[in-house]
Structures are given as C-alpha cells and as structure tokens.
Design a protein around this motif. Structure first.
Motif, PDB file in Angstrom:
ATOM      1  N   SER A  39    -164.487 106.860  98.543  1.00 28.19           N
ATOM      2  CA  SER A  39    -164.541 105.465  98.100  1.00 28.19           C
ATOM      3  C   SER A  39    -164.202 105.332  96.614  1.00 28.19           C
ATOM      4  CB  SER A  39    -165.925 104.876  98.376  1.00 28.19           C
ATOM      5  OG  SER A  39    -166.937 105.654  97.743  1.00 28.19           O
ATOM      6  N   LYS A  85    -160.441 105.763  96.369  1.00 27.84           N
ATOM      7  CA  LYS A  85    -159.788 104.583  96.942  1.00 27.84           C
ATOM      8  C   LYS A  85    -159.882 103.393  95.991  1.00 27.84           C
ATOM      9  CE  LYS A  85    -159.724 101.738 101.142  1.00 27.84           C
ATOM     10  NZ  LYS A  85    -160.259 101.590 102.522  1.00 27.84           N
ATOM     11  N   ARG A  97    -156.723 101.400  94.530  1.00 27.92           N
ATOM     12  CA  ARG A  97    -156.603  99.956  94.762  1.00 27.92           C
ATOM     13  C   ARG A  97    -156.334  99.222  93.444  1.00 27.92           C
ATOM     14  NH1 ARG A  97    -158.544  96.127  98.625  1.00 27.92           N
ATOM     15  NH2 ARG A  97    -158.830  94.077  97.663  1.00 27.92           N
ATOM     16  N   PHE A 113    -155.926  97.252 102.553  1.00 30.89           N
ATOM     17  CA  PHE A 113    -156.524  98.542 102.213  1.00 30.89           C
ATOM     18  C   PHE A 113    -157.458  99.061 103.298  1.00 30.89           C
ATOM     19  CE2 PHE A 113    -154.688  98.434  98.049  1.00 30.89           C
ATOM     20  CZ  PHE A 113    -154.663  99.777  97.684  1.00 30.89           C
ATOM     21  N   VAL A 124    -156.115 102.196 104.729  1.00 28.89           N
ATOM     22  CA  VAL A 124    -156.184 103.432 103.939  1.00 28.89           C
ATOM     23  C   VAL A 124    -157.592 104.016 104.022  1.00 28.89           C
ATOM     24  CG1 VAL A 124    -155.896 104.462 101.655  1.00 28.89           C
ATOM     25  CG2 VAL A 124    -154.435 102.550 102.351  1.00 28.89           C
ATOM     26  N   SER A 125    -157.691 105.253 104.460  1.00 32.35           N
ATOM     27  CA  SER A 125    -158.984 105.943 104.461  1.00 32.35           C
ATOM     28  C   SER A 125    -158.834 107.269 103.732  1.00 32.35           C
ATOM     29  CB  SER A 125    -159.492 106.168 105.892  1.00 32.35           C
ATOM     30  OG  SER A 125    -158.567 106.929 106.640  1.00 32.35           O
ATOM     31  N   ILE A 126    -159.821 107.582 102.901  1.00 31.37           N
ATOM     32  CA  ILE A 126    -159.766 108.789 102.067  1.00 31.37           C
ATOM     33  C   ILE A 126    -161.044 109.587 102.266  1.00 31.37           C
ATOM     34  CG2 ILE A 126    -159.469 109.693  99.737  1.00 31.37           C
ATOM     35  CD1 ILE A 126    -158.090 107.096  98.983  1.00 31.37           C
ATOM     36  N   ILE A 153    -155.628 111.682 102.683  1.00 22.81           N
ATOM     37  CA  ILE A 153    -155.435 110.231 102.670  1.00 22.81           C
ATOM     38  C   ILE A 153    -154.704 109.848 103.948  1.00 22.81           C
ATOM     39  CG2 ILE A 153    -154.341 108.283 101.507  1.00 22.81           C
ATOM     40  CD1 ILE A 153    -154.623 109.727  98.889  1.00 22.81           C
TER      41      ILE A 153
END
Length: 391
Positions: free
Chosen positions: A134, A137, A141, A195, A198-200, A254
């Motif tokens: 998070s 990310k 962002r 967003f 998008v996962s990290i 990612i």
C-alpha cells in the motif's frame, strides 16, 4: 483482457521508516556489546522474560517489589539483567550518535527520559522489516496523478488551477483535491478508480544487516551551511539502505488487471458495450515515477543541499544514483514511508495546500526545513528506493 504481473526488485538507497505508531522505551529494548565489540540494539519481550523465568522457577521478588513501588528504573534493570536469547524479538545496528545518547540516558527513568524509539513495521512474530504494498502503491499513484496533471493542455490546466485557488480561499482544498483526482483518472466513485486494477505485494527484507536505529534531525539551509534545529529529537528504527552501510534488497510484484479499466455502458455507445477508462501500464508507472520524483528531488537538492558544507556529501552520491536510475528504461525511483516530505506525497506546487500549524492566526511557513537521518554526522533524507523491473 489479461492480468499482467511484473517482478520488481526494490533497493532502498537511504533509510526507510514504515511506522507502527508504537514508541519503545528502555522497558522494551537494550543495546548490548557483542564479543567482537559491535554494539547491537535488541528489542525484547518483557512478557517472554517473565514467562521463561516462571517456567525456570526463578525468584521474581525483585520484580514484584519494583512493580509495587512503581520503581520503573528497578523494573528496567530487572529486565535488562535477565534477557535471554529466546526473549529477543529482533536486533538492529545502531549509529554512534544513537549509542552516545543511549549511554547518556540509560541511568534515567525509562518513562521520563528522551530514549523513546519509533518502532518500524514488521508482520507479527517476524524479525523481517517490510515495505507494505500500500505504501508503494500510494507513491506510484501520486506520481501518476501529477504526470497526467502536468500533461493537461494549457486551457484545462489553467481552468483547474483557477478552481483550486477559489476552493483554497474557501478552505475547501481537500474536497477539491478529491474531485481533481476523479477528473484526472476519469472515475466517479471509488469502485471505478483505475488504481483498483493495480495490486502490489508487500516487500519483506532479510533481517541481517538491513535494520538500523539512529537519530533524526530537523535542518535548515542558509549561507551554504546546514543548521540543525535542536528542538527536534526523534529516534527511530529504519530499513538500512546501501548508502548507509546496509544490504537491504528484496523482490515484490506488481499486478495490473486491465479488465478493471473498463466499465459496462447502459446504452449502445460502442459495439462492445464497454467504455475505456484510464488505463495504467507498467510503462506509465515507470515514466511517471521517474519524472515526478526526480523533479521534486532536484528541487529539494537545489534548495537545501547544493553547495553546502560537508555534512551532506553523502547526498551527492544519492543524487547520482537517483539520476542514473531515472534514466534507465528498466528502473524507476520512488520515495516511501514517513518523513518523505510534503512535496513528494501531494500534487505539484501549484495545487499544493499543506496543512501547517498556525501561530497567532497565521500559518507557519511551509517547506523551510527538512527532516533527515543523522548517519554519524552525515545528513540524508529518508524514503528513497530504486525499483527495477526484472520481467
């Protein structure tokens, strides 16, 4: 639409602090000297010490007497005397300035002295420091938002700036910033935020030679000299980057799900019944991060560190590494964690309205100081990482 996953190598360059909100005192840690003469900060569990001593049938009368009398110094001495290897939760290296202050304060009351250390985030029952996905990310962002904003045509940019100025005068800049994000990324509510695609994953670092405890200082720059502001005294655990003697590096991933950048239309506006919203690609991420974070770093460097005394020589090396990484097509730079400074976590300067304390109904000046890590007399900003796309 395919879901694409990229393996990313994270190299912290400076210190990185992802906090837990917890402060540790002498009732939680001790600095010990190893047989080789090294000084090591160890975070211990007082509950584990007591549990172990009870299991061993040891005499706890000294602990009970100190507790009953609320003698915290005696309680500290009891725990420090009885620490065993199994009671240690994790170790960290220490800077010389932290150790000097530790020696000065260790004879004082552990509740009242200035020895509190801000703890770094680690998952439960783990010695490994972590940069949460998070956090990464959020940094990405910010860079993407700024990149799109800067690429608006002049009329759109000026129109948004006029609206921002009006809302700022009404103290509504926070609400407007949310609306501006929606305009830029072309969504109406959170479930349509691009967003979401998008996962990290969290980035977990090895425990050995990746953790350091030291002092942070608030500085200002004038007449080619860095001045330390003595009021601030913060001690913190950090992930130890390569510029401060660490070997922290780790991999994360990612994932970008392109199917989430489309929404179903109710009408027949196109033959597939889908509307294409803002798409985010790995190329977009790298380009945006390198543009935004390098520009902001360069502005900070010129304002605070350029042509000043030897206390910031190490920042010259940081500048070189960031510049090289930002020009590498397989890499991008980010700044994450606490003390990343307001310029790196908000919209660009024209759309920035940081919340600062007021003195006699007037806002204090913003951006006149920096919070830096004191690495044995060298001052270094925190949070800088190099990210390399492996595949």
């Amino acid at each position: 639409m395919a879901k694409k996953t990229y393996k990313i190598k994270i190299d912290p360059l400076t210190g990185v602090h992802i906090g837990t909100g917890e402060e540790l005192t002498f009732l939680d840690y001790k600095v010990i000297k190893t047989n080789s003469g090294n000084k090591v900060y160890v975070k211990f569990s007082s509950d584990q010490i007591l549990s172990r001593l009870i299991d061993e049938g040891r005499d706890l009368s000294a602990f009970y007497a100190a507790s009953d009398n609320r003698n915290m110094k005696a309680v500290q001495n009891f725990f420090h005397k009885n620490i065993g290897k199994k009671d240690i939760e994790y170790p960290c290296d220490v800077t010389s300035s932290f150790y000097d202050l530790y020696e000065k304060n260790k004879t004082k009351d552990p509740i009242e002295n200035a020895a509190r250390v801000l703890q770094m985030y680690r998952p439960a029952d783990s010695k490994h420091p972590v940069i949460p996905g998070s956090s990464l990310k959020g940094a990405i962002r910010t860079a993407v938002l700024n990149n799109i904003l800067c690429n608006l045509n002049d009329d759109e940019y000026d129109r948004e700036f006029d609206i921002f100025e009006k809302e700022k005068n009404k103290n509504n800049s926070d609400k407007y910033e949310k609306k501006l994000q929606q305009k830029i990324l072309k969504y109406c509510n959170e479930k349509d935020d691009p967003f979401r695609s998008v996962s990290i994953a969290d980035t977990s670092f090895e425990a050995k030679n990746t953790q350091l405890v030291g002092l942070l200082k608030n500085i200002s720059s004038s007449n080619n000299v860095i001045k330390s502001i003595p009021k601030l005294q913060i001690q913190a655990e950090i992930i130890r980057g390569c510029l401060i003697g660490g070997s922290a590096e780790a991999e994360t991933s990612i994932s970008i799900d392109e199917s989430l950048t489309q929404s179903k239309l109710t009408g027949n506006n196109n033959k597939n019944g889908f509307e294409i919203k803002t798409r985010i690609s790995m190329t977009d991420i790298a380009k945006a991060c390198n543009h935004f974070f390098w520009n902001e770093f360069e502005a900070e460097y010129n304002k605070f560190y350029k042509d000043v005394d030897e206390s910031v020589d190490i920042i010259v090396h940081l500048k070189k590494q960031l510049e090289e990484a930002s020009k590498d097509t397989n890499s991008f730079i980010v700044r994450v964690g606490r003390w990343s400074q307001v310029e790196f976590v908000t919209f660009e300067d024209n759309f920035r309205d940081p919340k600062v304390p007021q003195t006699r109904a007037q806002k204090r000046a913003c951006g006149t100081t920096r919070t830096v890590f004191d690495y044995d007399g060298q001052y270094l900003p925190l949070g800088w990482c190099k990210c390399t796309v492996i595949n």
